[in-house]
Design an enzyme around this catalytic site. Structure first.
Site, PDB file in Angstrom:
ATOM      1  N   SER A   4     -38.212 -13.362 -20.822  1.00 45.34           N
ATOM      2  CA  SER A   4     -39.464 -12.658 -20.525  1.00 45.34           C
ATOM      3  C   SER A   4     -40.664 -13.220 -21.282  1.00 45.34           C
ATOM      4  O   SER A   4     -41.791 -13.136 -20.795  1.00 45.34           O
ATOM      5  CB  SER A   4     -39.315 -11.168 -20.841  1.00 45.34           C
ATOM      6  OG  SER A   4     -38.941 -10.979 -22.199  1.00 45.34           O
ATOM      7  N   GLY A  41     -35.120 -11.021 -19.158  1.00 42.24           N
ATOM      8  CA  GLY A  41     -33.761 -10.569 -19.414  1.00 42.24           C
ATOM      9  C   GLY A  41     -32.731 -11.680 -19.504  1.00 42.24           C
ATOM     10  O   GLY A  41     -31.557 -11.415 -19.787  1.00 42.24           O
ATOM     11  N   ASN A  70     -32.540 -12.362 -26.000  1.00 40.02           N
ATOM     12  CA  ASN A  70     -31.818 -11.264 -25.356  1.00 40.02           C
ATOM     13  C   ASN A  70     -30.367 -11.208 -25.806  1.00 40.02           C
ATOM     14  O   ASN A  70     -29.790 -10.124 -25.920  1.00 40.02           O
ATOM     15  CB  ASN A  70     -31.917 -11.363 -23.833  1.00 40.02           C
ATOM     16  CG  ASN A  70     -33.308 -11.019 -23.360  1.00 40.02           C
ATOM     17  OD1 ASN A  70     -33.894 -10.027 -23.768  1.00 40.02           O
ATOM     18  ND2 ASN A  70     -33.869 -11.866 -22.504  1.00 40.02           N
ATOM     19  N   ASP A 151     -44.689  -2.082 -25.855  1.00 39.88           N
ATOM     20  CA  ASP A 151     -43.270  -2.087 -26.243  1.00 39.88           C
ATOM     21  C   ASP A 151     -43.023  -2.760 -27.593  1.00 39.88           C
ATOM     22  O   ASP A 151     -41.926  -2.675 -28.147  1.00 39.88           O
ATOM     23  CB  ASP A 151     -42.408  -2.722 -25.156  1.00 39.88           C
ATOM     24  CG  ASP A 151     -42.677  -4.215 -24.935  1.00 39.88           C
ATOM     25  OD1 ASP A 151     -43.434  -4.844 -25.701  1.00 39.88           O
ATOM     26  OD2 ASP A 151     -42.098  -4.750 -23.962  1.00 39.88           O
ATOM     27  N   HIS A 154     -43.219  -7.740 -26.464  1.00 42.22           N
ATOM     28  CA  HIS A 154     -43.803  -8.755 -25.583  1.00 42.22           C
ATOM     29  C   HIS A 154     -45.285  -8.955 -25.889  1.00 42.22           C
ATOM     30  O   HIS A 154     -46.027  -7.990 -25.994  1.00 42.22           O
ATOM     31  CB  HIS A 154     -43.622  -8.351 -24.112  1.00 42.22           C
ATOM     32  CG  HIS A 154     -42.196  -8.291 -23.713  1.00 42.22           C
ATOM     33  ND1 HIS A 154     -41.467  -7.130 -23.739  1.00 42.22           N
ATOM     34  CD2 HIS A 154     -41.353  -9.271 -23.307  1.00 42.22           C
ATOM     35  CE1 HIS A 154     -40.230  -7.384 -23.353  1.00 42.22           C
ATOM     36  NE2 HIS A 154     -40.125  -8.681 -23.096  1.00 42.22           N
TER      37      HIS A 154
END
Length: 182
Positions: A4, A41, A70, A151, A154
């Site tokens: 991502s 992801g 991830n 979040d 990111h």
């Protein structure tokens, strides 16, 4: 090939650092085509699954490898992550591509043993495979809330030029004509 962070999660794709890379290449009259095959992801295992077809289809001169975060966030065993990264680098090199490995980090709440072990993987892989490594490219933005999405994982649009600036010096060395032996 990344996750991502390179797929421009949560922001317009044309404002992500990979799209900005394409603009910088054009500005510097460097005739490279950028193909972003990053998927939000993505894990190192997913990369191993997808990389052969990507290499076959695009025949890249350079592969920027931004994977592993991830895996770490999911608590994957460190030896598995290291094995997968080594395999990804080997796959790309076997196809004739130069590789630029990007160091990933995970939040410290995973405990120092796991977090420190995780980040050490990237240095070992870079040394074992003799490939350049970009030190954690989010280091200058991750602790600045104004550069992160809500979040906290990111980077936002404003952070993207900084991310590119972290990667550029390492990538620029690979873009320069290599001296011929002899």
């Amino acid at each position: 090939m990344g996750d991502s962070l390179s797929a421009a999660y949560g922001i317009p794709k044309e404002q992500g650092w990979v799209a900005l890379l394409e603009q910088r290449l054009d500005e510097n009259n460097l005739e490279y085509q950028v193909v972003n095959v990053s998927i939000s992801g993505e894990t190192t295992h997913g990369g191993i699954t997808r990389l052969p077809a990507v290499l076959d289809q695009y025949k890249p001169e350079i592969v920027v490898l931004e994977l592993g975060a991830n895996d770490g966030l999911r608590g994957a065993p460190l030896p598995v992550i290291e094995k997968n990264l080594n395999r990804l680098v080997s796959q790309a090199r076997a196809a004739g591509a130069q590789v630029l490995l990007m160091e990933m980090r995970i939040p410290p709440n995973y405990g120092p043993r796991y977090s420190d072990g995780f980040s050490a993987i990237f240095t070992r892989v870079a040394e074992q495979q003799n490939v350049p490594m970009v030190p954690f490219f989010m280091a200058s933005v991750v602790l600045q809330p104004e550069l992160m999405q809500a979040d906290g994982l990111h980077p936002n649009v404003q952070a993207q030029p900084t991310l590119l600036d972290q990667v550029w010096p390492f990538l620029d060395r690979l873009l320069q004509p290599q001296p011929q032996g002899g």
